[in-house]
Design a protein around this motif. Sequence first.
Motif, short mmCIF file in Angstrom:
data_model
loop_
_atom_site.label_atom_id
_atom_site.label_comp_id
_atom_site.label_asym_id
_atom_site.label_seq_id
_atom_site.Cartn_x
_atom_site.Cartn_y
_atom_site.Cartn_z
N LYS A 62 -0.66 3.91 -5.37
CA LYS A 62 -0.21 2.69 -4.72
C LYS A 62 -0.18 1.54 -5.73
O LYS A 62 -0.78 1.63 -6.80
CB LYS A 62 -1.15 2.36 -3.55
N SER A 63 0.48 0.48 -5.36
CA SER A 63 0.62 -0.65 -6.28
C SER A 63 -0.72 -1.32 -6.61
O SER A 63 -0.86 -1.98 -7.64
CB SER A 63 1.58 -1.69 -5.69
N SER A 77 -0.75 10.65 -5.21
CA SER A 77 0.05 9.45 -4.94
C SER A 77 -0.65 8.22 -5.49
O SER A 77 -1.88 8.13 -5.44
CB SER A 77 0.28 9.29 -3.44
N GLN A 116 0.80 -1.21 0.00
CA GLN A 116 0.00 0.00 0.00
C GLN A 116 0.84 1.27 0.00
O GLN A 116 0.30 2.37 -0.03
CB GLN A 116 -0.92 -0.01 1.22
N ASP A 117 2.16 1.13 0.04
CA ASP A 117 3.02 2.30 0.03
C ASP A 117 2.96 3.00 -1.32
O ASP A 117 2.67 2.39 -2.34
CB ASP A 117 4.47 1.91 0.32
N GLU A 118 3.26 4.27 -1.30
CA GLU A 118 3.31 5.04 -2.55
C GLU A 118 4.44 4.52 -3.43
O GLU A 118 5.57 4.39 -3.00
CB GLU A 118 3.54 6.51 -2.23
#
Length: 376
Positions: free
Chosen positions: A56-57, A54, A27-29
């Motif tokens: 996320k994946s 941003s 969930q990170d940018e």
Amino acid sequence: MKNLAQMLKKTTLMLAFSAMVCVAYGQDEVFKVLASKGDVKLKATQKKLWGGSSLKSTDVIVVGTDSYIGLMHSSGRTVEIKQAGSYKVSDLAGKAAGAGSSTTAKYVNYVAGEISKADRRDINQNHRKYMAMTGAVERANPSPNLILFAHKPNAETQEVKVFGDKIIFHLYKNPISQFSEKSKTYVVRVLDMKNRPVLEKQATADEKGEAIIELDFSSIAKHDSSFVVQPSVKELQSKDRKLYTLNFVREGEEYERVKKAIAELQDNTALSKIVEAGIFEQEGFLLDALTSYEKAIAMEPSVDAFKVAYEDFLIRNRMKLYKDKDEYGKPTLRPYQINPDVKDEDLMKPEAKVEENTNTQQPANNDKKDTKKNSK
């Protein structure tokens, strides 16, 4: 049995912790949106994507017809999408992450910040961001009739350090001059340090009295590192020509650092040229930065964010001048500056304002709902 139970418990906790880490990482940018044009949105929420957004994946981007989005990966690599369709961010990240641009990544925050702000601004209102400041007198160093977009205050001869072999000169009418350069012939002559001509190129000024001239120094810069540039108007036959000295940097720590950062960009896209411009600006190669901006705009002329960022660059580095009078009433040149009284949000595009207002109002509505529930 007791030991086995403890081992199973520890294993279960470790697996749970690992799963939590994987979820958090997923969930990170992974991308930052730098610029967009047209219909570009998140598939899940249908929310329009602007500069600064941003990704996320797990996100999916939907790009409409005649639309554009420029992304920057956390590694520093850039990705452009111009074809209509749906795109998984995880797929885009897989292609961008392989390069490992550690050097370029150092410049990412600055570039991302500047271009993201530019993307949300209305180009038709952007002139409000600049103002004429009455400060110290700027000498009219360039030709009485021409100015290069490379200006240093209070310098008799302007010295400019250069990195690349191909440099664009953006020439425009000197605000002090009474002569109209519309449709006139601009000439840029290059001399070596022994005053011998080595390059010359001409261009016809447009309706605004501006012209673009690109010179290739690749053959002559192998033997010399310094040259004199002499801009003029062919029809004037003026003898009073001011000079610019170009000093090519070809070795040393600074050169190697910039060379590595530029090489890691790899892609020859408009967005990579914007990142390139940011790298050059931070390292003081302003003429190279200008060249990169011009090339980016030529590659994607319909992306307003690039034009806004270019204007900000010129003003930020005191490279765009206006006509004023000194304390004796004589014409002089001064640089435009950023107007501190005009906020970025006042210049935002109507769509961006609506979106921002919606986002800021939403929590208030939720608070009201929560208050009603609590009162019940």
